[in-house]
Design a protein around this motif. Structure first.
Motif, PDB file in Angstrom:
ATOM      1  N   TYR A  13       0.798  -1.221   0.000  1.00  0.00           N
ATOM      2  CA  TYR A  13       0.000   0.000   0.000  1.00  0.00           C
ATOM      3  C   TYR A  13       0.838   1.282   0.000  1.00  0.00           C
ATOM      4  CZ  TYR A  13      -3.481   3.410   1.576  1.00  0.00           C
ATOM      5  OH  TYR A  13      -4.287   4.508   1.683  1.00  0.00           O
ATOM      6  N   HIS A  14       1.885   1.317   0.817  1.00  0.00           N
ATOM      7  CA  HIS A  14       2.657   2.554   0.943  1.00  0.00           C
ATOM      8  C   HIS A  14       3.860   2.598   0.000  1.00  0.00           C
ATOM      9  CE1 HIS A  14       0.560   2.243   4.864  1.00  0.00           C
ATOM     10  NE2 HIS A  14       0.466   3.549   4.758  1.00  0.00           N
ATOM     11  N   ILE A  15       4.584   1.495  -0.116  1.00  0.00           N
ATOM     12  CA  ILE A  15       5.805   1.516  -0.916  1.00  0.00           C
ATOM     13  C   ILE A  15       5.538   1.210  -2.390  1.00  0.00           C
ATOM     14  CG2 ILE A  15       7.251   0.972   1.070  1.00  0.00           C
ATOM     15  CD1 ILE A  15       7.448  -1.892   0.076  1.00  0.00           C
ATOM     16  N   GLU A  16       4.361   0.695  -2.698  1.00  0.00           N
ATOM     17  CA  GLU A  16       3.920   0.435  -4.070  1.00  0.00           C
ATOM     18  C   GLU A  16       4.860  -0.477  -4.859  1.00  0.00           C
ATOM     19  OE1 GLU A  16       2.717   3.900  -6.282  1.00  0.00           O
ATOM     20  OE2 GLU A  16       0.828   4.035  -5.174  1.00  0.00           O
ATOM     21  N   VAL A  26      17.814  -5.228   1.588  1.00  0.00           N
ATOM     22  CA  VAL A  26      17.371  -3.880   1.212  1.00  0.00           C
ATOM     23  C   VAL A  26      18.083  -2.857   2.094  1.00  0.00           C
ATOM     24  CG1 VAL A  26      15.405  -2.345   0.874  1.00  0.00           C
ATOM     25  CG2 VAL A  26      15.100  -4.820   0.626  1.00  0.00           C
ATOM     26  N   LEU A  27      18.681  -1.869   1.467  1.00  0.00           N
ATOM     27  CA  LEU A  27      19.263  -0.748   2.184  1.00  0.00           C
ATOM     28  C   LEU A  27      18.172   0.284   2.453  1.00  0.00           C
ATOM     29  CD1 LEU A  27      22.615  -0.296   0.211  1.00  0.00           C
ATOM     30  CD2 LEU A  27      22.041  -1.906   2.045  1.00  0.00           C
ATOM     31  N   LEU A  28      18.224   0.925   3.614  1.00  0.00           N
ATOM     32  CA  LEU A  28      17.160   1.821   4.047  1.00  0.00           C
ATOM     33  C   LEU A  28      17.709   3.205   4.401  1.00  0.00           C
ATOM     34  CD1 LEU A  28      15.201  -0.614   6.425  1.00  0.00           C
ATOM     35  CD2 LEU A  28      14.667  -0.085   4.036  1.00  0.00           C
ATOM     36  N   PRO A  29      17.908   4.080   3.426  1.00  0.00           N
ATOM     37  CA  PRO A  29      18.209   5.473   3.744  1.00  0.00           C
ATOM     38  C   PRO A  29      16.931   6.198   4.117  1.00  0.00           C
ATOM     39  CG  PRO A  29      18.029   5.226   1.387  1.00  0.00           C
ATOM     40  CD  PRO A  29      17.843   3.840   1.972  1.00  0.00           C
ATOM     41  N   GLY A  30      17.051   7.360   4.717  1.00  0.00           N
ATOM     42  CA  GLY A  30      15.864   8.147   5.000  1.00  0.00           C
ATOM     43  C   GLY A  30      15.446   8.985   3.808  1.00  0.00           C
ATOM     44  N   ASN A  31      16.352   9.812   3.335  1.00  0.00           N
ATOM     45  CA  ASN A  31      16.082  10.767   2.267  1.00  0.00           C
ATOM     46  C   ASN A  31      15.974  10.078   0.905  1.00  0.00           C
ATOM     47  OD1 ASN A  31      16.021  12.950   0.508  1.00  0.00           O
ATOM     48  ND2 ASN A  31      17.758  13.997   1.460  1.00  0.00           N
ATOM     49  N   PRO A  32      14.879  10.264   0.164  1.00  0.00           N
ATOM     50  CA  PRO A  32      14.800   9.690  -1.186  1.00  0.00           C
ATOM     51  C   PRO A  32      15.933  10.141  -2.097  1.00  0.00           C
ATOM     52  CG  PRO A  32      12.644  10.470  -0.478  1.00  0.00           C
ATOM     53  CD  PRO A  32      13.628  10.944   0.548  1.00  0.00           C
ATOM     54  N   SER A  70      13.957   4.180   0.326  1.00  0.00           N
ATOM     55  CA  SER A  70      14.020   5.298   1.264  1.00  0.00           C
ATOM     56  C   SER A  70      12.824   5.233   2.209  1.00  0.00           C
ATOM     57  CB  SER A  70      14.033   6.629   0.517  1.00  0.00           C
ATOM     58  OG  SER A  70      12.903   6.762  -0.320  1.00  0.00           O
ATOM     59  N   THR A  71      13.023   5.688   3.435  1.00  0.00           N
ATOM     60  CA  THR A  71      11.987   5.547   4.460  1.00  0.00           C
ATOM     61  C   THR A  71      11.417   6.872   4.945  1.00  0.00           C
ATOM     62  OG1 THR A  71      13.553   5.611   6.315  1.00  0.00           O
ATOM     63  CG2 THR A  71      13.135   3.457   5.296  1.00  0.00           C
ATOM     64  N   GLY A  72      11.980   8.011   4.514  1.00  0.00           N
ATOM     65  CA  GLY A  72      11.571   9.269   5.109  1.00  0.00           C
ATOM     66  C   GLY A  72      12.206   9.435   6.473  1.00  0.00           C
ATOM     67  N   ILE A  73      11.762  10.463   7.190  1.00  0.00           N
ATOM     68  CA  ILE A  73      12.344  10.759   8.502  1.00  0.00           C
ATOM     69  C   ILE A  73      11.547  10.090   9.608  1.00  0.00           C
ATOM     70  CG2 ILE A  73      12.860  12.589  10.161  1.00  0.00           C
ATOM     71  CD1 ILE A  73      13.294  14.478   7.845  1.00  0.00           C
ATOM     72  N   GLY A  74      12.246   9.375  10.486  1.00  0.00           N
ATOM     73  CA  GLY A  74      11.627   8.862  11.692  1.00  0.00           C
ATOM     74  C   GLY A  74      11.224   7.399  11.642  1.00  0.00           C
ATOM     75  N   SER A  75      10.987   6.868  12.829  1.00  0.00           N
ATOM     76  CA  SER A  75      10.705   5.447  12.978  1.00  0.00           C
ATOM     77  C   SER A  75       9.337   5.004  12.468  1.00  0.00           C
ATOM     78  CB  SER A  75      10.863   5.041  14.450  1.00  0.00           C
ATOM     79  OG  SER A  75      12.223   5.111  14.825  1.00  0.00           O
ATOM     80  N   PRO A  76       8.260   5.804  12.587  1.00  0.00           N
ATOM     81  CA  PRO A  76       6.973   5.316  12.073  1.00  0.00           C
ATOM     82  C   PRO A  76       7.012   4.957  10.596  1.00  0.00           C
ATOM     83  CG  PRO A  76       6.613   7.163  13.550  1.00  0.00           C
ATOM     84  CD  PRO A  76       8.093   7.074  13.332  1.00  0.00           C
ATOM     85  N   SER A  77       7.592   5.823   9.762  1.00  0.00           N
ATOM     86  CA  SER A  77       7.632   5.518   8.337  1.00  0.00           C
ATOM     87  C   SER A  77       8.653   4.428   8.037  1.00  0.00           C
ATOM     88  CB  SER A  77       7.944   6.780   7.525  1.00  0.00           C
ATOM     89  OG  SER A  77       9.172   7.351   7.910  1.00  0.00           O
ATOM     90  N   ALA A  78       9.738   4.343   8.818  1.00  0.00           N
ATOM     91  CA  ALA A  78      10.708   3.263   8.630  1.00  0.00           C
ATOM     92  C   ALA A  78      10.072   1.915   8.954  1.00  0.00           C
ATOM     93  CB  ALA A  78      11.937   3.495   9.503  1.00  0.00           C
ATOM     94  N   ALA A  79       9.239   1.877   9.985  1.00  0.00           N
ATOM     95  CA  ALA A  79       8.555   0.632  10.345  1.00  0.00           C
ATOM     96  C   ALA A  79       7.628   0.164   9.231  1.00  0.00           C
ATOM     97  CB  ALA A  79       7.768   0.818  11.640  1.00  0.00           C
ATOM     98  N   GLU A 201      15.981   6.323  13.451  1.00  0.00           N
ATOM     99  CA  GLU A 201      15.305   5.143  12.906  1.00  0.00           C
ATOM    100  C   GLU A 201      15.859   3.794  13.359  1.00  0.00           C
ATOM    101  OE1 GLU A 201      14.719   8.619  10.312  1.00  0.00           O
ATOM    102  OE2 GLU A 201      16.580   7.542  10.746  1.00  0.00           O
ATOM    103  N   ALA A 202      17.121   3.722  13.724  1.00  0.00           N
ATOM    104  CA  ALA A 202      17.790   2.431  13.874  1.00  0.00           C
ATOM    105  C   ALA A 202      17.127   1.505  14.887  1.00  0.00           C
ATOM    106  CB  ALA A 202      19.255   2.643  14.245  1.00  0.00           C
ATOM    107  N   SER A 203      16.797   2.008  16.073  1.00  0.00           N
ATOM    108  CA  SER A 203      16.301   1.096  17.113  1.00  0.00           C
ATOM    109  C   SER A 203      14.970   0.466  16.741  1.00  0.00           C
ATOM    110  CB  SER A 203      16.208   1.814  18.467  1.00  0.00           C
ATOM    111  OG  SER A 203      15.202   2.804  18.474  1.00  0.00           O
ATOM    112  N   ALA A 204      14.122   1.194  16.030  1.00  0.00           N
ATOM    113  CA  ALA A 204      12.858   0.602  15.589  1.00  0.00           C
ATOM    114  C   ALA A 204      13.095  -0.466  14.538  1.00  0.00           C
ATOM    115  CB  ALA A 204      11.931   1.684  15.040  1.00  0.00           C
ATOM    116  N   ILE A 205      13.971  -0.194  13.585  1.00  0.00           N
ATOM    117  CA  ILE A 205      14.279  -1.178  12.550  1.00  0.00           C
ATOM    118  C   ILE A 205      14.850  -2.448  13.177  1.00  0.00           C
ATOM    119  CG2 ILE A 205      15.792  -1.672  10.579  1.00  0.00           C
ATOM    120  CD1 ILE A 205      15.522   1.340   9.851  1.00  0.00           C
TER     121      ILE A 205
END
Length: 272
Positions: A13-16, A26-32, A70-79, A201-205
């Motif tokens: 739904y979100h990452i399409e 998968v590598l997970l940066p914040g900034n697209p 990319s996950t955006g900023i913060g743990s909610p969107s990274a989760a 983001e790290a601790s949530a991931i």
């Protein structure tokens, strides 16, 4: 209990993106915008989706299939990213980001490889009790260390604190100088406990990956040293290249485990 609504059909739904769109790792940066700074080290890169803050590219790094979201900023969107990537087959996650260092010997541009996290973010609390540890997978840590060594990049290993805000939650003054309760002592307390760096983001991931039996780790470039006051946007490419090489090394670890008939890689199995 009735099944809850599941908004995911053919694509998440979100990452399409859907099945077969991403690699196992998968590598997970914040900034697209950091996605292209990562894929510049790859041999090929094919964009699969770009929706909201989630930009996903899959390609090849030195013969190894690899993806970045990319996950955006913060743990909610990274989760959300971890949840939806796991549902389409990803099992290894490496956060690739930037951070503030809090130990004086750490220079701007150095790398921090996270071994565990202080869960000051609130997202992981919604998954598991607050005394559950945020721990990086030791195979991922070993691969990141080996990659940094091979690339001859300066790095540190240790505990990362993840916060839910860039200002008040990290002991910085907010609007008109607002300072959260305890904010003036936050960094000094973390420093005394030998915490290495602060990010978001790290601790949530790490926590979510452990809950689901997945592998996760984090490597961040130091943009600021909170002790010395130095700030520069430096080292981004080092984190990107280190994480990409770590994925190749993890793939080699998995091959060696299969050859040896063991479940976990250990130092007795050479990476050469």
């Amino acid at each position: 209990m009735e099944d809850s609504e599941d908004p995911n059909a053919d694509v998440q739904y979100h990452i399409e993106v859907g099945e077969n769109d991403v690699a196992n790792a998968v590598l997970l940066p914040g900034n697209p915008e950091r996605v292209e700074k990562i894929t510049q080290f790859w041999d090929s890169a094919d964009e699969k989706a770009f929706h909201r803050e989630y930009r996903t590219v899959t390609g090849d790094y030195d013969g190894t299939s690899i993806s970045v979201t990319s996950t955006g900023i913060g743990s909610p969107s990274a989760a959300i990213a971890v949840e939806e990537l796991a549902r389409i087959g990803a099992d290894t996650f490496i956060r690739v980001g930037s951070c503030g260092a809090i130990q004086p010997e750490m220079d701007v541009g150095d790398l921090v490889i996270t071994t565990g996290g202080v869960r000051q973010e609130g997202t992981s609390d919604e998954y598991v009790r607050e005394d559950y540890p945020a721990v990086a997978d030791y195979e991922v840590v070993a691969a990141l260390v080996a990659a940094a060594e091979r690339l001859d990049y300066d790095y540190h290993t240790g505990i990362t604190m993840s916060a839910d805000s860039f200002y008040a939650g990290q002991g910085r003054p907010g609007f008109e100088g607002f300072l959260a309760e305890g904010g003036d002592e936050l960094v000094s307390h973390l420093k005394a406990a030998n915490v290495k760096n602060i990010e978001m983001e790290a601790s949530a991931i790490l926590t979510i990956a452990n809950v689901y039996g997945l592998r996760a780790g984090a490597v961040c470039s130091v943009y600021a040293n909170r002790e010395t006051g130095e700030f520069r946007t430096e080292g981004e490419h080092r984190a990107a290249e280190t994480a990409s090489l770590a994925v190749k090394l993890l793939a080699r670890m998995d091959e060696m485990k299969a050859e040896a008939g063991v479940d976990r890689w250990h130092p007795g199995l050479s990476l050469d």
